[in-house]
Enzyme design. Structure first.
Site, PDB file in Angstrom:
ATOM      1  N   ARG A  44      47.569 -73.117 -57.973  1.00  0.00           N
ATOM      2  CA  ARG A  44      46.578 -72.490 -58.852  1.00  0.00           C
ATOM      3  C   ARG A  44      47.259 -72.148 -60.169  1.00  0.00           C
ATOM      4  O   ARG A  44      48.468 -72.305 -60.305  1.00  0.00           O
ATOM      5  CB  ARG A  44      45.870 -71.286 -58.206  1.00  0.00           C
ATOM      6  CG  ARG A  44      46.589 -70.435 -57.231  1.00  0.00           C
ATOM      7  CD  ARG A  44      47.710 -69.572 -57.765  1.00  0.00           C
ATOM      8  NE  ARG A  44      47.344 -68.899 -58.992  1.00  0.00           N
ATOM      9  CZ  ARG A  44      48.192 -68.549 -59.927  1.00  0.00           C
ATOM     10  NH1 ARG A  44      49.504 -68.807 -59.799  1.00  0.00           N
ATOM     11  NH2 ARG A  44      47.815 -67.944 -61.015  1.00  0.00           N
ATOM     12  N   GLY A  45      46.427 -71.696 -61.132  1.00  0.00           N
ATOM     13  CA  GLY A  45      46.948 -71.497 -62.487  1.00  0.00           C
ATOM     14  C   GLY A  45      46.585 -72.737 -63.291  1.00  0.00           C
ATOM     15  O   GLY A  45      46.825 -73.869 -62.836  1.00  0.00           O
ATOM     16  N   ALA A  46      45.990 -72.532 -64.465  1.00  0.00           N
ATOM     17  CA  ALA A  46      45.385 -73.647 -65.211  1.00  0.00           C
ATOM     18  C   ALA A  46      46.332 -74.843 -65.441  1.00  0.00           C
ATOM     19  O   ALA A  46      45.987 -75.971 -65.071  1.00  0.00           O
ATOM     20  CB  ALA A  46      44.819 -73.113 -66.528  1.00  0.00           C
ATOM     21  N   ARG A  74      37.833 -77.440 -59.000  1.00  0.00           N
ATOM     22  CA  ARG A  74      37.629 -76.110 -59.597  1.00  0.00           C
ATOM     23  C   ARG A  74      37.047 -76.307 -61.002  1.00  0.00           C
ATOM     24  O   ARG A  74      37.501 -77.190 -61.730  1.00  0.00           O
ATOM     25  CB  ARG A  74      38.945 -75.304 -59.651  1.00  0.00           C
ATOM     26  CG  ARG A  74      39.424 -74.883 -58.263  1.00  0.00           C
ATOM     27  CD  ARG A  74      40.557 -73.881 -58.333  1.00  0.00           C
ATOM     28  NE  ARG A  74      40.087 -72.542 -58.647  1.00  0.00           N
ATOM     29  CZ  ARG A  74      40.898 -71.528 -58.946  1.00  0.00           C
ATOM     30  NH1 ARG A  74      42.195 -71.713 -58.982  1.00  0.00           N
ATOM     31  NH2 ARG A  74      40.405 -70.330 -59.206  1.00  0.00           N
ATOM     32  N   GLN A 170      46.908 -62.265 -57.109  1.00  0.00           N
ATOM     33  CA  GLN A 170      47.956 -63.097 -57.732  1.00  0.00           C
ATOM     34  C   GLN A 170      49.019 -62.233 -58.405  1.00  0.00           C
ATOM     35  O   GLN A 170      50.184 -62.621 -58.481  1.00  0.00           O
ATOM     36  CB  GLN A 170      47.333 -64.032 -58.790  1.00  0.00           C
ATOM     37  CG  GLN A 170      46.462 -65.141 -58.233  1.00  0.00           C
ATOM     38  CD  GLN A 170      44.999 -64.753 -58.219  1.00  0.00           C
ATOM     39  OE1 GLN A 170      44.666 -63.583 -58.058  1.00  0.00           O
ATOM     40  NE2 GLN A 170      44.115 -65.720 -58.348  1.00  0.00           N
ATOM     41  N   ASP A 211      42.373 -69.767 -69.034  1.00  0.00           N
ATOM     42  CA  ASP A 211      41.910 -70.951 -68.301  1.00  0.00           C
ATOM     43  C   ASP A 211      41.121 -71.885 -69.197  1.00  0.00           C
ATOM     44  O   ASP A 211      41.023 -73.083 -68.938  1.00  0.00           O
ATOM     45  CB  ASP A 211      41.087 -70.541 -67.090  1.00  0.00           C
ATOM     46  CG  ASP A 211      41.998 -69.944 -66.036  1.00  0.00           C
ATOM     47  OD1 ASP A 211      42.327 -68.752 -66.151  1.00  0.00           O
ATOM     48  OD2 ASP A 211      42.427 -70.694 -65.136  1.00  0.00           O
ATOM     49  N   ASN A 221      39.582 -66.121 -68.710  1.00  0.00           N
ATOM     50  CA  ASN A 221      40.797 -65.919 -67.912  1.00  0.00           C
ATOM     51  C   ASN A 221      40.408 -65.143 -66.655  1.00  0.00           C
ATOM     52  O   ASN A 221      39.239 -64.782 -66.455  1.00  0.00           O
ATOM     53  CB  ASN A 221      41.862 -65.179 -68.727  1.00  0.00           C
ATOM     54  CG  ASN A 221      43.208 -65.161 -68.030  1.00  0.00           C
ATOM     55  OD1 ASN A 221      43.696 -66.202 -67.582  1.00  0.00           O
ATOM     56  ND2 ASN A 221      43.821 -64.005 -67.885  1.00  0.00           N
TER      57      ASN A 221
HETATM   58  O1  MRU Z   1      42.309 -68.449 -59.956  1.00  0.00           O
HETATM   59  P1  MRU Z   1      43.674 -68.748 -60.513  1.00  0.00           P
HETATM   60  O2  MRU Z   1      44.780 -68.059 -59.815  1.00  0.00           O
HETATM   61  O3  MRU Z   1      43.892 -70.233 -60.673  1.00  0.00           O
HETATM   62  O4  MRU Z   1      43.597 -68.150 -61.978  1.00  0.00           O
HETATM   63  C1  MRU Z   1      44.708 -68.241 -62.818  1.00  0.00           C
HETATM   64  C2  MRU Z   1      44.540 -67.515 -64.097  1.00  0.00           C
HETATM   65  O5  MRU Z   1      43.492 -66.985 -64.410  1.00  0.00           O
HETATM   66  C3  MRU Z   1      45.683 -67.540 -65.050  1.00  0.00           C
HETATM   67  O6  MRU Z   1      45.736 -66.368 -65.803  1.00  0.00           O
HETATM   68  C4  MRU Z   1      45.496 -68.734 -66.001  1.00  0.00           C
HETATM   69  O7  MRU Z   1      45.279 -69.903 -65.266  1.00  0.00           O
HETATM   70  C5  MRU Z   1      46.646 -68.933 -66.886  1.00  0.00           C
HETATM   71  S1  MRU Z   1      48.021 -69.539 -65.948  1.00  0.00           S
HETATM   72  C6  MRU Z   1      49.279 -69.961 -66.892  1.00  0.00           C
END
Ligand code: MRU
Length: 320
Positions: A44-46, A74, A170, A211, A221
């Site tokens: 996970r994470g963009a 997603r 997270q 995101d 985000n």
């Molecule tokens: O649902 P997630 O854990 O994928 O969400 C991640 C976030 O919102 C992060 O802040 C975003 O992706 C930036 S990661 C470098």
């Protein structure tokens, strides 16, 4: 830490659902398995989602059904669609898919290091940096975005205030773990403590990731980011967003058009096997929110920093 390992015939993903308790990899040999791993938040994470999707296309040999499965995994992080688009373009240009996926991965790492340097210049000595969700090495090809800025500013003796990030934790599980591993002083709080700390003068700046950033500078985000931005404004605390160019979506005019993922009710009703809410209650579980550009002090990316972002400055930044 190697959250994403490409092995030529398979993709190995560090299972982020089990961290920090257990370090175990999920092995993906097909595009469908990568799509499922993204959907289930193994990765996970963009930016990390974008990298994983690119390798998913390689495993799916660029077949239309591989793209379709990955695109459905997603909806909010635009890095996923950006990576799929890049893979499609490479395929039509006759370039090797594997080389393109590796380039996406390497470029993300380089972008994070560059934005980390730009961001570090904005961080005062001994700053107490509040952050949300996990934006570190786990959420990217490495180094991180918002947490990457903190990493790059480590020599300034900075410390982190990590919001736990309900409901998926997270912050508590991943950001706290990365900080502890790296020797960055980190204080964990529940999300509802953020305003109190700000009102007491315990926060010097807020840095979060993104995101998707719309053409006017609105930022999607992790859920809870908007509340932090409003409170930071109330207390005149600088609020920065750190994200690579792959997170910008100039086709989206403003934040109201960004698709917001709604996740399963089970994440709010309890955690893992523990359930605390009564049966029959209704649940909302939007995974992201939108922070209007007017609340953002600056956006930090690999090309530099845009203070008080608006449509014009974002257009110039991306075109530059
Ligand atoms: O649902 P997630 O854990 O994928 O969400 C991640 C976030 O919102 C992060 O802040 C975003 O992706 C930036 S990661 C470098």
């Amino acid at each position: 830490m190697e959250p994403i390992r490409w092995k030529g015939d398979r993709l190995e993903l560090l299972d982020q659902r089990l961290l920090p308790g257990k370090k175990q990899y999920v092995v993906c040999r097909t595009a469908a398995q990568v799509a499922k791993a993204i959907e289930d938040m193994v990765v996970r994470g963009a930016p990390a989602i974008g990298c994983a999707a690119a390798f998913g296309v390689v495993l799916g040999q660029g077949a239309p059904k591989a793209y379709a499965a990955l695109a459905k995994s997603r909806p909010t992080a635009v890095n996923l669609f950006w990576a799929l688009e890049r893979m499609k373009k490479a395929a039509s240009a006759g370039s090797a898919l594997e080389a393109e996926a590796l380039a996406i991965y390497q470029e993300d790492l380089a972008a994070n290091r560059a934005l980390g340097e730009h961001g570090a210049a904005l961080v005062p000595e001994r700053a107490r940096v509040m952050t949300h969700c996990n934006t570190g090495a786990l959420a990217t090809a490495g180094h991180g975005t918002a947490l990457g800025v903190v990493r790059s500013a480590k020599g300034k003796k900075v410390s982190v205030i990590a919001c736990e990030t309900r409901p998926y934790l997270q912050g508590a599980r991943l950001t706290a773990w990365e900080c502890v591993q790296e020797g960055i002083p980190c204080t964990l709080i529940t999300d509802n403590m953020a305003g109190h700390l700000m009102s007491r003068g315990d926060v010097d700046l807020v840095i979060v990731g993104a995101d998707r950033i719309a053409a006017n500078g609105d930022v999607a985000n992790k859920i809870g980011t908007y509340a932090l931005a409003v409170m930071a404004k109330r207390h005149a605390i600088p609020f920065y967003v750190a994200a690579p160019i792959s997170t910008f979506d100039l086709e989206i005019p403003d934040g109201s058009h960004i698709p917001i993922e709604e996740r399963p009710a089970s994440e709010v009703l309890g955690y893992r096997k523990l359930r605390w809410a009564p049966r029959g209650v209704q649940v909302r579980n939007p995974a992201f929110d939108v922070t209007p550009a007017e609340l953002v002090t600056g956006i930090i990316c690999e090309k530099g920093v845009v203070l008080h972002p608006d449509r014009e400055s974002i257009r110039k930044l991306v075109a530059h």
